[in-house]
Design a protein around this motif. Structure first.
Motif, PDB file in Angstrom:
ATOM      1  N   MET A 634      46.968  51.721  38.758  1.00  0.00           N
ATOM      2  CA  MET A 634      46.495  50.337  38.253  1.00  0.00           C
ATOM      3  C   MET A 634      47.523  49.531  39.206  1.00  0.00           C
ATOM      4  N   VAL A 635      48.091  50.736  39.705  1.00  0.00           N
ATOM      5  CA  VAL A 635      49.286  50.118  40.310  1.00  0.00           C
ATOM      6  C   VAL A 635      48.807  49.186  42.110  1.00  0.00           C
ATOM      7  N   GLN A 636      48.174  50.627  43.008  1.00  0.00           N
ATOM      8  CA  GLN A 636      47.635  50.436  43.627  1.00  0.00           C
ATOM      9  C   GLN A 636      46.517  48.982  44.151  1.00  0.00           C
ATOM     10  N   ASP A 637      46.085  48.709  42.454  1.00  0.00           N
ATOM     11  CA  ASP A 637      44.822  47.853  42.689  1.00  0.00           C
ATOM     12  C   ASP A 637      45.556  46.540  42.537  1.00  0.00           C
ATOM     13  N   ALA A 638      47.111  46.913  41.764  1.00  0.00           N
ATOM     14  CA  ALA A 638      47.911  45.436  41.952  1.00  0.00           C
ATOM     15  C   ALA A 638      48.363  45.188  43.124  1.00  0.00           C
ATOM     16  N   ALA A 639      48.759  45.950  44.379  1.00  0.00           N
ATOM     17  CA  ALA A 639      48.558  45.704  45.444  1.00  0.00           C
ATOM     18  C   ALA A 639      48.368  45.097  46.334  1.00  0.00           C
ATOM     19  N   ALA A 700      54.428  52.179  35.308  1.00  0.00           N
ATOM     20  CA  ALA A 700      52.813  51.446  35.966  1.00  0.00           C
ATOM     21  C   ALA A 700      53.452  49.518  35.505  1.00  0.00           C
ATOM     22  N   GLU A 701      53.049  49.626  34.360  1.00  0.00           N
ATOM     23  CA  GLU A 701      53.012  48.836  33.800  1.00  0.00           C
ATOM     24  C   GLU A 701      54.244  47.167  34.281  1.00  0.00           C
ATOM     25  N   ASP A 702      55.940  48.306  34.514  1.00  0.00           N
ATOM     26  CA  ASP A 702      56.998  47.201  35.422  1.00  0.00           C
ATOM     27  C   ASP A 702      56.152  47.126  36.653  1.00  0.00           C
ATOM     28  N   VAL A 703      55.873  48.198  37.174  1.00  0.00           N
ATOM     29  CA  VAL A 703      55.916  47.808  38.651  1.00  0.00           C
ATOM     30  C   VAL A 703      54.892  46.630  38.898  1.00  0.00           C
ATOM     31  N   ARG A 704      54.046  46.926  38.161  1.00  0.00           N
ATOM     32  CA  ARG A 704      52.369  46.149  38.238  1.00  0.00           C
ATOM     33  C   ARG A 704      53.281  44.404  37.963  1.00  0.00           C
ATOM     34  N   ARG A 705      53.924  44.088  37.034  1.00  0.00           N
ATOM     35  CA  ARG A 705      54.543  43.049  36.849  1.00  0.00           C
ATOM     36  C   ARG A 705      55.345  42.686  37.608  1.00  0.00           C
ATOM     37  N   ALA A 706      56.405  43.393  37.713  1.00  0.00           N
ATOM     38  CA  ALA A 706      57.501  42.886  39.281  1.00  0.00           C
ATOM     39  C   ALA A 706      57.051  42.694  40.595  1.00  0.00           C
ATOM     40  N   VAL A 707      55.502  43.180  41.145  1.00  0.00           N
ATOM     41  CA  VAL A 707      54.487  43.373  42.437  1.00  0.00           C
ATOM     42  C   VAL A 707      54.012  41.409  42.417  1.00  0.00           C
ATOM     43  N   ARG A 708      53.571  41.182  40.599  1.00  0.00           N
ATOM     44  CA  ARG A 708      52.975  39.803  41.120  1.00  0.00           C
ATOM     45  C   ARG A 708      53.507  39.007  40.505  1.00  0.00           C
ATOM     46  N   ARG A 716      49.180  35.106  43.458  1.00  0.00           N
ATOM     47  CA  ARG A 716      49.030  35.245  42.149  1.00  0.00           C
ATOM     48  C   ARG A 716      47.676  34.571  41.915  1.00  0.00           C
ATOM     49  N   VAL A 717      47.295  33.711  42.107  1.00  0.00           N
ATOM     50  CA  VAL A 717      45.820  32.553  41.298  1.00  0.00           C
ATOM     51  C   VAL A 717      44.952  33.555  41.828  1.00  0.00           C
ATOM     52  N   LEU A 718      45.627  33.932  43.320  1.00  0.00           N
ATOM     53  CA  LEU A 718      44.303  34.684  44.038  1.00  0.00           C
ATOM     54  C   LEU A 718      43.447  36.254  43.220  1.00  0.00           C
ATOM     55  N   ALA A 719      45.043  36.517  43.001  1.00  0.00           N
ATOM     56  CA  ALA A 719      45.050  37.744  42.045  1.00  0.00           C
ATOM     57  C   ALA A 719      44.457  37.775  40.979  1.00  0.00           C
ATOM     58  N   ALA A 720      44.578  36.831  40.036  1.00  0.00           N
ATOM     59  CA  ALA A 720      43.958  36.952  38.947  1.00  0.00           C
ATOM     60  C   ALA A 720      41.844  36.052  38.798  1.00  0.00           C
ATOM     61  N   LEU A 721      41.488  35.265  39.658  1.00  0.00           N
ATOM     62  CA  LEU A 721      41.024  34.885  40.056  1.00  0.00           C
ATOM     63  C   LEU A 721      40.100  35.780  40.833  1.00  0.00           C
ATOM     64  N   VAL A 722      40.422  35.880  41.628  1.00  0.00           N
ATOM     65  CA  VAL A 722      40.125  36.472  42.638  1.00  0.00           C
ATOM     66  C   VAL A 722      40.466  38.009  43.068  1.00  0.00           C
ATOM     67  N   PRO A 723      40.174  39.585  42.022  1.00  0.00           N
ATOM     68  CA  PRO A 723      41.327  40.403  42.517  1.00  0.00           C
ATOM     69  C   PRO A 723      40.219  40.762  43.631  1.00  0.00           C
ATOM     70  N   ARG A 724      40.482  41.055  44.703  1.00  0.00           N
ATOM     71  CA  ARG A 724      40.853  41.753  46.068  1.00  0.00           C
ATOM     72  C   ARG A 724      39.874  43.662  45.700  1.00  0.00           C
ATOM     73  N   SER A 725      41.033  43.920  44.506  1.00  0.00           N
ATOM     74  CA  SER A 725      40.874  45.444  43.997  1.00  0.00           C
ATOM     75  C   SER A 725      38.970  46.059  43.684  1.00  0.00           C
ATOM     76  N   LEU A 726      38.868  45.042  43.443  1.00  0.00           N
ATOM     77  CA  LEU A 726      36.834  44.920  43.302  1.00  0.00           C
ATOM     78  C   LEU A 726      36.169  45.250  44.136  1.00  0.00           C
ATOM     79  N   VAL A 727      36.547  45.484  45.167  1.00  0.00           N
ATOM     80  CA  VAL A 727      35.638  45.502  46.423  1.00  0.00           C
ATOM     81  C   VAL A 727      36.707  46.242  47.602  1.00  0.00           C
ATOM     82  N   VAL A 728      38.000  46.387  47.629  1.00  0.00           N
ATOM     83  CA  VAL A 728      38.667  47.182  48.684  1.00  0.00           C
ATOM     84  C   VAL A 728      39.676  48.122  48.238  1.00  0.00           C
TER      85      VAL A 728
END
Length: 746
Positions: A634-639, A700-708, A716-728
């Protein structure tokens, strides 16, 4: 890496199999496979040396150039493989020649030198792209989507039955590619069970995408324009124009209709008419419609009192035709059995969909066909309408058109005899039917200049014959128009209710001219050389399609049919009056396809966010069940989503420290998460605390929120609409390219 390269090669070759339905098997197949092998093999060798991955693409490009030069253009090259300016010039000639063969040819195409060059070269380019996307970027799903799209091109060009074998082979190779890439990734912190679960999940994703495309996208795509002639194939639709030269030369040919009738001969089926000529093209009629279900919506047939009417019934089964224009015999007075909302246009007796289309319809058309005798039709003038548009000609019409009209009809005494003389002249041997000549000689279309060129060259297809005939009739002050429809087809051997069934294919879409006669209505003529049956009337019998002895014309290739003896003295001037429900005006456009397209686009835009949310939900569920690696993922995807790099060699502790020092993550939560991940990775099996997953999830939830929160608003908008973690993926080239933090190397 070798296994991954072999999987990519197998997928490319599987994507090449559908091309065999379009191009005959030849050395091109071996050449394409060899070139792909060389490019992928060169990429593997370069990567094993340890130099930058970008060099693999450069070396692959060199292999591509040397191979194409040596195999196809060696006589222009230095040492047979090194290209020179002469090589470039030769390639510039070969490529257009191949494109011309593709556009004008009929499947299966011969594997010529030019066509083989283009196919092998295109395969090499696809191999270069695949090598970079799969072996460098580690994005096999993206590469698979592109390869599948390429494999669909032959099916789009030549519609037909699904090649199940080719599909199964390609699907198997794609799954093998995904599996090979999963095993090749160096992510020791991801548990083996999670890696195994990833492959079927990805496979299910591919299946879901395929279903969405097949069910939702395909029906909304614009149908290929249907051409008006025979000799090559067309897409399953009807375009109400005559600008169809390119479509005439498309290779597809599919059954579109099955027809049976109680008429003595199978009728032509008409879709729509074109009455207005602006000089450059014929314009489809703008017709006012009324609901078809209304009594007498198509109107009755009015003829002179001494002319006989014969009632016929024709049943049409639409096999593969998606059109708003319903093919009907002339002159239709009623249609039964239709599903959906349909409109009737009394002005030209056409039937038009108000919503939906013709696909899958089966209906019966009642027609009242005039049966004038030869004497009756000769006694009546080509007139009966006051619509000036039906006689209009451009002011600068080429002189050859009226001159030839006068020469050909000089000895005829009546309007009918003049038109028969024109028909006989076009079909008498001086003209040839050809789909190629218009392009080779530099003319195409149905405008006045194209018609003049056609009359000079005396080669063309039915658009030229119909337009030339209609214009020549107008130079003699006769009202004329052009009809788009279908030839009657060919008997397929079936008999239903004692009626022979005729199969109508897409290459039997046709155009023919009509001239309006006072007291009879519209009479069709067939000037196109070698197609259809010429119009004629017998003395005293009044049966269209038969001819008198002095008018007999030989056409052994034509089906036993006639355009019919259409008749309608309704005033065509009504065709310019538009009202709500009219097809052709803005008020009559069906909004449902537009609404559907908008909804589809919106759905596609939000799909990545929905998929990402579903994936996050599964990760949380696994973490709650004790899976610490799910919380770590979860944290890797958020990063990745906010552009933070994740090098493959970075330890969990180093990554957590970097998130805390540079990207706003709380130090305590990041340290807790790193500790739990280290324990999960190195602790003996069965020794972990059952609550480790929940502890890791909370951190992990705390880290995700802080990183975003620390990322920029745009990120943040791009991360919400087009999450790169789906393909990267973590550790891939695209996941590390953004990282310039020295701590990343720790």
């Amino acid at each position: 890496m070798i296994t991954l390269a072999l999987a990519a090669l197998g997928t490319l070759i599987a994507a090449l199999i559908p091309v065999l339905r379009v191009v005959e098997m030849g050395a091109w197949f071996l050449g394409a496979a060899t070139l792909a092998t060389g490019i992928l093999g060169a990429g593997v060798l370069v990567r094993r040396t340890g130099i930058a991955p970008a060099w693999a693409s450069l070396v692959g490009a060199v292999v591509w150039v040397l191979f194409l030069t040596g195999v196809f253009l060696g006589d222009t090259a230095l040492l047979w493989v090194i290209p020179t300016p002469a090589t470039v010039d030769a390639a510039a000639l070969v490529i257009p020649a191949a494109m011309d063969e593709i556009v004008r040819g009929s499947a299966p195409l011969n594997a010529t030198f030019a066509l083989s060059f283009v196919i092998v070269g295109a395969m090499g380019l696809l191999a270069l792209i695949t090598d970079h996307v799969v072996l460098t970027a580690r994005m096999p799903l993206l590469a698979s989507i592109g390869i599948v799209a390429v494999s669909l091109i032959p099916a789009i060009a030549v519609p037909g039955r699904v090649d199940v074998t080719a599909f199964v082979v390609l699907a198997a190779m794609i799954l093998f590619l995904l599996r090979a890439e999963t095993r090749a990734r160096e992510l020791p912190l991801v548990r083996a069970s999670e890696r195994r679960a990833g492959v079927p999940a990805t496979a299910l994703g591919i299946a879901a995408i395929g279903l969405v495309v097949a069910v939702a996208v395909t029906p909304l795509l614009p149908q290929p324009r249907a051409a008006v002639a025979t000799g090559s194939g067309f897409g399953p639709g009807i375009d109400a124009t005559l600008a169809l030269g390119d479509d005439l030369r498309r290779p597809a040919d599919v059954e579109v209709l099955q027809v049976r009738s109680d008429a003595s001969v199978p009728p032509y089926l008409r879709a729509t008419t074109l009455s207005t000529f602006e000089g450059d093209e014929w314009e489809p009629d703008r017709v006012r419609t009324v609901p078809l279900e209304e009594e007498g919506s198509l109107g009755g047939v009015s003829v002179a009192e001494d002319i006989t009417l014969a009632s016929t019934a024709t049943t049409v089964d639409v096999v593969n035709l998606n059109s708003i224009w319903l093919p009907v015999p002339w002159p239709a007075v009623g249609v039964d059995g239709l599903d959906g909302d349909w409109g009737a246009a009394p002005a030209n007796r056409t039937v038009i969909a108000q919503s939906g289309g013709s696909q899958g319809q089966e209906y019966t058309v009642r027609a009242d066909v005039p049966r004038p005798t030869l004497e009756q039709v000769r006694a009546l003038p080509a007139a009966g309408t006051e619509d000036d548009d039906l006689r209009a000609l451009p002011a600068d019409i080429p002189e050859i058109i009226p001159t030839l009209a006068q020469e050909v009809t000089a000895e005829a005494a009546t309007d009918y005899d003049r038109l028969i003389a024109l028909q006989r002249w076009f079909r008498g041997g001086e003209f040839a039917y050809s789909l190629d000549a218009p392009v080779e000689e530099g003319f195409d279309g149905s405008g006045a200049e194209a018609v003049a060129e056609f009359l000079e060259q005396r080669e063309g297809y039915c658009v030229h014959f119909a337009s030339a005939f209609a214009l020549m009739a107008r130079t003699m002050d006769m009202p004329s128009r052009i009809v788009i429809g279908y030839l009657p087809g060919t008997a397929n051997g079936d008999v239903i209710d004692a009626q022979t069934v005729y199969s109508v294919t897409s290459n039997q879409l046709h155009a023919w001219p009509e001239v309006h006669f006072e007291g009879i209505g519209w009479i069709p003529f067939e000037p196109t050389a070698s197609l259809g049956v010429p119009t004629g009337f017998s003395s005293g019998t009044g049966i269209p399609g038969s001819v008198t002895e002095n008018q007999a014309e030989t056409d052994p290739q034509a089906p036993e049919a006639t355009p019919g003896a259409p008749v309608d003295v309704d005033d065509p001037a009504e065709s310019d009056a538009l009202s709500p429900g009219t097809v052709g005006g803005a008020d009559g456009q069906n909004p449902l396809p537009t609404i559907g397209a908008v909804l589809l686009v919106l759905g596609i835009l939000v799909l990545p966010a929905l998929v990402h949310r579903a994936r996050l939900g599964r990760q949380r569920a696994r973490a709650e069940g004790g899976d610490v690696s799910a919380a770590w993922a979860m944290v890797q995807d958020a990063a990745i989503d906010v552009g933070i790099g994740i090098p493959p060699s970075e330890s969990p502790r180093a990554f957590a420290t970097r998130l805390s020092d540079r990207h706003g993550a709380p130090g305590g939560a990041a340290a807790t998460l790193a500790t739990e991940m280290e324990r999960a990775s190195y602790a003996p099996p069965g020794s972990l605390d059952p609550g480790s997953g929940e502890v890791a999830l909370a951190a992990a939830e705390d880290v995700r929120r802080a990183v975003r929160a620390a990322a920029s608003p745009a990120r943040r908008v791009l991360a919400a609409l087009v999450p790169r973690s789906l393909v990267v993926r973590p550790g891939s080239a695209y996941a590390t390219a953004r990282s310039k933090d020295p701590l990343a190397a720790r």
